[in-house]
Scaffold this active site. Sequence first.
Site, short mmCIF file in Angstrom:
data_model
loop_
_atom_site.label_atom_id
_atom_site.label_comp_id
_atom_site.label_asym_id
_atom_site.label_seq_id
_atom_site.Cartn_x
_atom_site.Cartn_y
_atom_site.Cartn_z
N ASP A 67 0.84 -1.20 0.00
CA ASP A 67 0.00 0.00 0.00
C ASP A 67 0.87 1.24 0.00
O ASP A 67 2.08 1.16 0.20
CB ASP A 67 -0.97 -0.01 1.20
CG ASP A 67 -0.27 -0.32 2.53
OD1 ASP A 67 0.98 -0.35 2.56
OD2 ASP A 67 -0.96 -0.52 3.53
N ASP A 136 -8.04 -1.47 13.87
CA ASP A 136 -9.43 -1.66 13.42
C ASP A 136 -9.58 -2.89 12.52
O ASP A 136 -10.61 -3.06 11.88
CB ASP A 136 -9.93 -0.39 12.69
CG ASP A 136 -9.12 -0.06 11.43
OD1 ASP A 136 -8.20 -0.83 11.08
OD2 ASP A 136 -9.42 0.97 10.80
N HIS A 138 -7.71 -3.62 9.85
CA HIS A 138 -7.36 -3.46 8.43
C HIS A 138 -6.11 -4.25 8.06
O HIS A 138 -5.23 -4.47 8.88
CB HIS A 138 -7.27 -1.99 8.00
CG HIS A 138 -6.09 -1.21 8.48
ND1 HIS A 138 -6.20 0.05 9.05
CD2 HIS A 138 -4.76 -1.48 8.46
CE1 HIS A 138 -5.00 0.50 9.34
NE2 HIS A 138 -4.11 -0.41 9.00
N GLU A 143 -9.67 -0.58 4.89
CA GLU A 143 -10.35 -0.21 6.12
C GLU A 143 -11.64 -1.03 6.27
O GLU A 143 -12.08 -1.68 5.32
CB GLU A 143 -10.66 1.29 6.10
CG GLU A 143 -9.40 2.17 6.11
CD GLU A 143 -8.70 2.22 7.47
OE1 GLU A 143 -8.74 1.23 8.23
OE2 GLU A 143 -8.09 3.27 7.77
C1 GLP Z 1 -0.48 0.78 8.44
C2 GLP Z 1 -0.17 -0.13 7.25
C3 GLP Z 1 -0.55 -1.56 7.52
C4 GLP Z 1 -0.01 -1.98 8.87
C5 GLP Z 1 -0.61 -1.10 9.96
C6 GLP Z 1 -0.17 -1.49 11.37
O1 GLP Z 1 -1.79 1.19 8.49
N1 GLP Z 1 -0.84 0.30 6.08
O2 GLP Z 1 -0.04 -2.39 6.49
O3 GLP Z 1 -0.33 -3.33 9.12
O4 GLP Z 1 -0.17 0.23 9.69
O5 GLP Z 1 1.02 -0.85 11.71
P1 GLP Z 1 1.91 -1.23 12.96
O6 GLP Z 1 2.54 -2.52 12.62
O7 GLP Z 1 2.89 -0.14 13.08
O8 GLP Z 1 0.97 -1.32 14.12
#
Ligand code: GLP
Length: 261
Positions: A67, A136, A138, A143
């Site tokens: 992404d 959440d 995702h 989302e």
């Molecule tokens: C972002 C990314 C996701 C990731 C999420 C969680 O939103 N787009 O791919 O899984 O963050 O991040 P973290 O691992 O820092 O909690």
Amino acid sequence: MEVVIVPDAAAGGELIAEAMAALLRRKPDAVLGVATGSTPLPVYRALEAKVRAGAVEVGRARIAQLDEYVGLPADHPESYRSVLRKEVLEPLGINAEAFLGPDGTAEDVAAACASYEAALTAAGGVDLQLLGIGTDGHIGFNEPCSSLASRTRIKTLTEQTRVDNARFFDDDIDQVPHHVITQGIGTILDARHLVLLATGAGKAEAVAATVEGPVASVCPASALQLHPHATVVVDEAAASKLRLADYFRHAYANKPAWQGI
Ligand code: GLP
């Protein structure tokens, strides 16, 4: 899906890096799908250690992005392309030409999404997709209530995700973009092996909904239940709301070692 409960983030990183290394040993030009956020970093550090130790070669590996923010200049330190260059490509010594990612700076976002889908197909698809999970539920930036059949497209971030990600933008939510390009859930499900890593108590609820809740777009990660080879790796804190935690521990402890994850 398989749930593996590990003692801590470093153990999760080592387990997943070993799965990536095993894949690259049998398929040196494998496409590794990589994620951003803090959670996957132990995986990249463990894989880097294996490369440095000569335990695996990554010279022909290809890296695919999950992404990207829309509108951040490509060289912005928090564009996911920059983050992946710093955390994955440079430490592993992988050339920029081996990198596949959507263009978050494109004027025509829809065309950028379609061209990324085409590039993934031309590359033969993703062999192993590493995923984190948002609080959440995702995956990527899909989302809640994203279509479970979605392909790469533009999405609008929830307020919660922008608050969660503000820590990468000087704790200033106004700097966090509203729009992103993300591989769709259908795109993610096309990868041959999905590996989701979640660590910390903040992810416990999302993990329980993913693993033990119904398949429902309100928890996008629950779509992993539809995949024939999905592995969820969690530390004790992230596993703390799993009703079947003891069963998952028992099953993994008694798994034949040759199976890997
Ligand atoms: C972002 C990314 C996701 C990731 C999420 C969680 O939103 N787009 O791919 O899984 O963050 O991040 P973290 O691992 O820092 O909690």
